[in-house]
Scaffold this motif. Structure first.
Motif, PDB file in Angstrom:
ATOM      1  N   TYR A   1       0.828  -1.216   0.000  1.00 43.88           N
ATOM      2  CA  TYR A   1       0.000   0.000   0.000  1.00 43.88           C
ATOM      3  C   TYR A   1       0.861   1.265   0.000  1.00 43.88           C
ATOM      4  CZ  TYR A   1      -4.037  -2.925   1.018  1.00 43.88           C
ATOM      5  OH  TYR A   1      -5.031  -3.853   0.939  1.00 43.88           O
ATOM      6  N   LEU A   2       2.183   1.122  -0.182  1.00 43.30           N
ATOM      7  CA  LEU A   2       3.049   2.298  -0.134  1.00 43.30           C
ATOM      8  C   LEU A   2       2.723   3.275  -1.266  1.00 43.30           C
ATOM      9  CD1 LEU A   2       5.499   3.820   0.986  1.00 43.30           C
ATOM     10  CD2 LEU A   2       6.946   2.421  -0.486  1.00 43.30           C
ATOM     11  N   LYS A   3       2.552   2.774  -2.477  1.00 43.86           N
ATOM     12  CA  LYS A   3       2.249   3.656  -3.600  1.00 43.86           C
ATOM     13  C   LYS A   3       0.947   4.414  -3.380  1.00 43.86           C
ATOM     14  CE  LYS A   3       1.462   3.631  -8.593  1.00 43.86           C
ATOM     15  NZ  LYS A   3       1.354   2.792  -9.801  1.00 43.86           N
ATOM     16  N   PHE A   4      -0.056   3.719  -2.851  1.00 41.31           N
ATOM     17  CA  PHE A   4      -1.342   4.368  -2.599  1.00 41.31           C
ATOM     18  C   PHE A   4      -1.211   5.477  -1.562  1.00 41.31           C
ATOM     19  CE2 PHE A   4      -4.955   4.441   0.368  1.00 41.31           C
ATOM     20  CZ  PHE A   4      -5.914   5.018  -0.454  1.00 41.31           C
ATOM     21  N   VAL A   5      -0.506   5.205  -0.482  1.00 39.28           N
ATOM     22  CA  VAL A   5      -0.355   6.200   0.582  1.00 39.28           C
ATOM     23  C   VAL A   5       0.425   7.411   0.084  1.00 39.28           C
ATOM     24  CG1 VAL A   5       0.634   6.631   2.863  1.00 39.28           C
ATOM     25  CG2 VAL A   5      -0.556   4.487   2.411  1.00 39.28           C
ATOM     26  N   LEU A   6       1.529   7.165  -0.642  1.00 40.33           N
ATOM     27  CA  LEU A   6       2.313   8.290  -1.149  1.00 40.33           C
ATOM     28  C   LEU A   6       1.524   9.112  -2.160  1.00 40.33           C
ATOM     29  CD1 LEU A   6       5.836   6.642  -1.629  1.00 40.33           C
ATOM     30  CD2 LEU A   6       4.986   7.974   0.308  1.00 40.33           C
ATOM     31  N   GLY A   7       0.715   8.437  -2.978  1.00 38.21           N
ATOM     32  CA  GLY A   7      -0.122   9.180  -3.917  1.00 38.21           C
ATOM     33  C   GLY A   7      -1.138  10.059  -3.204  1.00 38.21           C
ATOM     34  N   GLU A   8      -1.738   9.551  -2.129  1.00 39.24           N
ATOM     35  CA  GLU A   8      -2.686  10.364  -1.360  1.00 39.24           C
ATOM     36  C   GLU A   8      -1.996  11.556  -0.708  1.00 39.24           C
ATOM     37  OE1 GLU A   8      -6.017  10.057  -0.920  1.00 39.24           O
ATOM     38  OE2 GLU A   8      -5.976   8.531  -2.490  1.00 39.24           O
ATOM     39  N   VAL A   9      -0.790  11.345  -0.222  1.00 36.67           N
ATOM     40  CA  VAL A   9      -0.049  12.458   0.387  1.00 36.67           C
ATOM     41  C   VAL A   9       0.279  13.514  -0.655  1.00 36.67           C
ATOM     42  CG1 VAL A   9       2.105  13.077   1.529  1.00 36.67           C
ATOM     43  CG2 VAL A   9       0.895  11.021   2.225  1.00 36.67           C
ATOM     44  N   GLN A  10       0.711  13.082  -1.832  1.00 36.64           N
ATOM     45  CA  GLN A  10       1.043  14.043  -2.884  1.00 36.64           C
ATOM     46  C   GLN A  10      -0.186  14.810  -3.340  1.00 36.64           C
ATOM     47  OE1 GLN A  10       2.274  12.325  -6.584  1.00 36.64           O
ATOM     48  NE2 GLN A  10       3.572  14.084  -7.135  1.00 36.64           N
ATOM     49  N   THR A  11      -1.343  14.127  -3.402  1.00 39.08           N
ATOM     50  CA  THR A  11      -2.578  14.806  -3.807  1.00 39.08           C
ATOM     51  C   THR A  11      -3.026  15.822  -2.767  1.00 39.08           C
ATOM     52  OG1 THR A  11      -3.217  12.803  -5.000  1.00 39.08           O
ATOM     53  CG2 THR A  11      -4.954  14.406  -4.540  1.00 39.08           C
ATOM     54  N   ALA A  12      -2.853  15.483  -1.495  1.00 38.81           N
ATOM     55  CA  ALA A  12      -3.335  16.369  -0.432  1.00 38.81           C
ATOM     56  C   ALA A  12      -2.429  17.571  -0.205  1.00 38.81           C
ATOM     57  CB  ALA A  12      -3.477  15.577   0.868  1.00 38.81           C
TER      58      ALA A  12
END
Length: 891
Positions: free
Chosen positions: A127-138
């Motif tokens: 789930y690392l890619k998903f979490v980093l993508g959410e952080v970048q979006t936020a």
């Protein structure tokens, strides 16, 4: 019965089915309750209730402070639910946590960042890619972009132990996009603004360098080339190679250079790096850069051009006209003054480079190479250097030698690179590959040797890193016996002049000493090396650095032992060392003594024999006069080594000289003679029996001279007693020789000696007395540590026949005189523990011997002792009566 059994089985099956249906109903009900009631309640408690703020009505998100523990509990609950429910609710939960990173308070962001890292660790690396993508979006506005890089690194650091293998590969595009922006994008420009740094602590520095080092440690090495360095162009991903080759300014290149350096450190600690795969990749990266290096033919042309273009002096006729003509040409070339300054910026720099003809490629013909390609080559070469240095590549194995052999030609060509960092790495690899004795090294050594001297000529000052690495590479070449490297006289003089300069700089001394030792080992004769050795002798004595003194000692020992020098020069060097035995500082004296000890211990016998007498007298002087106890101890060890190496004729001459010192009027000379005599006895051991008569006579004369000096001569008397103790320990049969031992005992253990004022003399005399009594027939049990009762029983069984002990006690003045002396030692003030223990042991031994053999004491001795004891009793009684009478009168 069978029918009843079948009915019972059917009833049991029906009951089991009912229970299963009830359990399924209960499980579905529990799942429904968790999804509809428990999870919403937990999600609601993830944040504190935020107070309505009308001034922030336009803000995108208004939420209270995040409760990190509650967010982790929600994620752990979701992990227990089916995958569909986790996928459905996880974006909302992660989004709420990411919103907590938007707040201005630094403490809240830190706690939220920690909670997000813990949540990601619970979820796992998938789930690392998903979490980093959410952080970048936020985090895409203002200061939030600086917070994004810090958050990325915190999440990856929390998962570092789980990222081994391919788990990090899907997340690399997101990571690269964020950190490239931090290095060269708008975020990098904002980090240089002081006001932004003051408001946002994350803007003061970047976590890009630490992140790339972590990637180097975690990413599988086989995925490095196509996953991080040079990914597929069709995938539209960020690759390090692409962004590095596009760098145009020096500032950006410096940043990427640091990124690759940290990535190399991570790769050096990566457990997935295999030697064979690493060598293939390094060779590929180096081959891409090789066309940008200078060719050997070009270097030779430059050398010939420099030698041919020698400026000629103008002739007297027409000299002024030539100068005037040159001056007019310079005036014609001067440009007109500009009316205004040209605009600055990247666009202006690009146009200026185009006007100057500068391009982003180097080399010529079909071998054009991007000017930034050296950064990637530096990454690969640095990884190879660290692997060789840390012995991750076994250079002794046949397979590794075959794979390392092609690198010899690569290293040879890389020495001619235009970039100093590549040259330095090439020289370091040359130093490490030379001891491996690769087959290609035999043909490449002459060219490497020429390249190194070309770099020395181009390098200039010895303080540069390139010159220092040249010295190390030359040292490695000279140390190899099979590498037949020949240095001309001029080259050797140049090297020695550089080494002389480096000896004066503490940071570069280690390299200079290594080069000097390599030259000495090859016995390359040059007049300048003798002058350089004199400077090394001065460093040995005067330097205050332990490392410098140690390096100087090693170089000088090798020079004196191996290098061709004449007798006169060797005597000059030894005289220099002996003169500096009285140097003011203890560190210098210790360094001289250590070097002298190595010389005396390892020099050949024929060479050392001629210098023993030269060293003997100065060492004896320092044995007495040195203020440092450490130096005196080192001098004593060195004198013992001299006695060991001295031939028989010289040893006889030295003992005769010492015998004369013991009767000299000078107390210092008597003390020195006694101390050196003790050292000689200790070293000779059982071999001292050949000089037994001479030693006993010398010690007796020394004891008489010391006794005549009175209390002032306690030091020489102490040294005489110590020497006698060593002699008796080395030759136990001396106690059974009445002709030699009794006259000696009568002088050394006289009542005045046992009752001497100084405690050291008392202790030495008491030890000698204990040894003498233990060596005699009546005192053997004492030396073996027998108990008092056991010794008394053993003595009672013995016949009452006088033996050697009676003669010894008689020589000391009698048993009662010896006992009186021992009692006086115990009655002294400030009694030391060692003296107390030895005196008690001797007294117990004497009493047990008298009890077992009363004839050890004559009747006259007993009467004298009784009369003395009665007189003492009468005087004590009179004293008591006098005190009582005076007390009565006073009363």
């Amino acid at each position: 019965e069978e029918e009843e059994e079948e009915k019972a089985a059917k009833e049991a099956e029906e009951e089991a089915e009912k229970r299963g249906e009830e359990q399924e109903v209960d499980g579905a009900e529990i799942y429904r309750q968790v999804v509809t009631r428990v999870l919403p309640a937990l999600e609601k408690q993830m944040t504190e209730q935020a107070k309505a703020d009308p001034s922030k009505a336009h803000a995108r998100v208004q939420q209270g402070k995040l409760r990190g523990a509650m967010a982790i509990a929600v994620v752990k609950t979701l992990k227990l639910l089916p995958e569909e429910r986790l996928t459905q609710r996880l974006p909302h939960v992660v989004g709420v946590v990411c919103n907590g990173l938007r707040v201005r308070e630094q403490a809240d962001r830190e706690s939220t960042r920690k909670a997000l890292a813990d949540m990601t660790r619970v979820l796992g690396p998938y789930y690392l890619k998903f979490v980093l993508g959410e952080v970048q979006t936020a985090l895409q506005r203002g200061f939030q972009r600086h917070v994004c890089g810090y958050t990325f690194y915190a999440v990856m650091e929390a998962l570092e132990s789980m990222l081994a293998g391919p788990h990090l590969l899907p997340s690399l595009p997101v990571i690269m996009s964020v950190y490239v922006d931090e290095l060269v994008g708008q975020v990098a420009e904002e980090k240089e603004v002081d006001k932004i740094q003051a408001k946002t602590p994350e803007a003061k520095k970047t976590k890009a360098y630490e992140a790339f080092e972590l990637i180097g440690r975690a990413l599988s090495f086989e995925l490095l080339p196509h996953g991080l360095i040079d990914p597929d162009p069709d995938a539209n991903q960020f690759g390090l190679r692409k962004v590095i080759l596009e760098a145009t300014t020096l500032k950006v290149r410096r940043r990427y250079e640091e990124v690759l350096r940290r990535l190399g450190l991570g790769l050096a600690a990566n457990p997935t790096v295999k030697a064979s795969e690493m060598l293939v990749w390094v060779h590929t990266m180096a081959q891409r850069y090789l066309p940008a290096c200078n060719k050997p033919e070009e270097v030779n042309k430059k050398k010939r051009k420099q030698t041919d273009e020698t400026p000629s002096a103008p002739t007297a006729e027409g000299a002024d006209g030539v100068v005037q003509q040159k001056r007019s040409k310079l005036l014609e070339q001067r440009p007109k003054p500009a009316e205004k300054l040209p605009p600055m910026g990247p666009e202006w720099e690009r146009k200026a480079r185009a006007r100057e003809g500068a391009t982003m490629v180097e080399g010529g013909g079909s071998g054009n190479v991007n000017r930034n390609e050296y950064l990637l080559a530096e990454l690969a070469l640095n990884l190879l250097f660290l692997s060789l240095k840390r012995e991750k590549v076994d250079v002794k194995s046949v397979e590794m030698k075959e794979m390392l052999d092609p690198f010899v030609a690569v290293v040879e060509q890389l020495m001619l690179s235009k970039h100093d960092s590549i040259v330095v790495l090439a020289l370091r690899l040359c130093s490490l590959l030379t001891p491996a004795e690769l087959p290609a090294m035999r043909t490449s050594l002459p060219r490497m040797h020429a390249n190194i001297f070309y770099l020395l000529q181009r390098g200039g000052a010895t303080g540069s890193q390139t010159v220092q690495e040249c010295f190390k590479a030359l040292t490695a070449l000279l140390r190899q016996p099979k590498a037949k490297v020949q240095l001309s006289k001029t080259q050797l003089q140049v090297l020695l002049s550089f080494a002389r300069q480096d000896l004066c700089e503490a940071s570069r001394q280690h390299t200079a000493f290594a080069l000097i030792r390599a030259i000495i080992a090859r016995r390359l004769v040059c007049a300048e090396i003798y002058d350089l050795v004199e400077l090394v002798f001065e460093h040995l004595v005067t330097s205050q650095s332990d490392q410098t003194r140690s390096l100087s000692s090693q170089a000088l020992y090798q020079f004196l032992l191996d290098y061709p020098i004449g007798e006169k020069r060797l005597q000059q060097h030894l005289s220099f060392l002996l003169r500096n035995l009285d140097y003011d500082y203890e560190s210098g004296r210790k360094a001289v003594l250590e070097l002298l000890h190595r010389i005396v211990a390892h020099f050949p016998d024929q060479l050392l024999t001629g210098y023993i007498e030269l060293c003997f007298l100065p060492l004896v002087t320092r044995l007495v006069n040195d203020d440092s106890a450490v130096c005196r101890k080192m001098v004593a060890v060195l004198l013992k080594e001299l006695v060991r190496r001295a031939p028989k004729a010289q040893l006889d001459s030295m003992l005769n000289m010492i015998s004369g010192w013991t009767t000299d009027p000078d107390p210092l000379l008597r003390r020195a003679g006694a101390q050196v005599l003790g050292l000689a006895i200790e070293q000779q051991g059982a071999g001292a029996e050949r000089y037994l008569e001479q030693l006993c006579t010398t010690l007796g004369n020394a004891a008489s001279s010391s006794a005549a000096a009175g209390g002032k001569g306690w030091e020489e008397l102490y040294q005489v007693l110590v020497a006698a103790e060593k002699l008796q320990s080395a030759l136990p049969r001396l106690s059974r020789s009445s002709v030699l031992f009794l006259p000696l005992v009568s002088k050394l253990l006289a009542p005045a000696v046992l009752q001497h004022a100084h405690p050291w003399v008392q202790l030495a005399a008491s030890r000698l007395l204990g040894r003498a009594m233990a060596a005699c027939e009546g005192g053997k049990g004492e030396e073996k540590g027998e108990g008092e009762e056991k010794k008394a029983k053993k003595g009672a069984k013995e016949k009452e026949t006088p033996g050697g002990l009676k003669e010894v006690l008689g020589a000391c003045g009698g048993a009662f005189v010896v006992g009186k002396g021992l009692c006086s030692q115990l009655a002294g003030e400030g009694l030391e523990e060692a003296l107390q223990e030895q005196s008690l042991r001797n007294l117990i031994h004497l009493c047990s011997a008298l009890h077992a053999q009363p004839t050890l004491a004559s009747q006259s001795e007993a009467r004298a002792a009784l009369q003395e004891g009665g007189a003492l009793d009468d005087s004590e009684d009179e004293g008591e009566e006098g005190e009582g009478g005076s007390a009565h009168a006073n009363g």
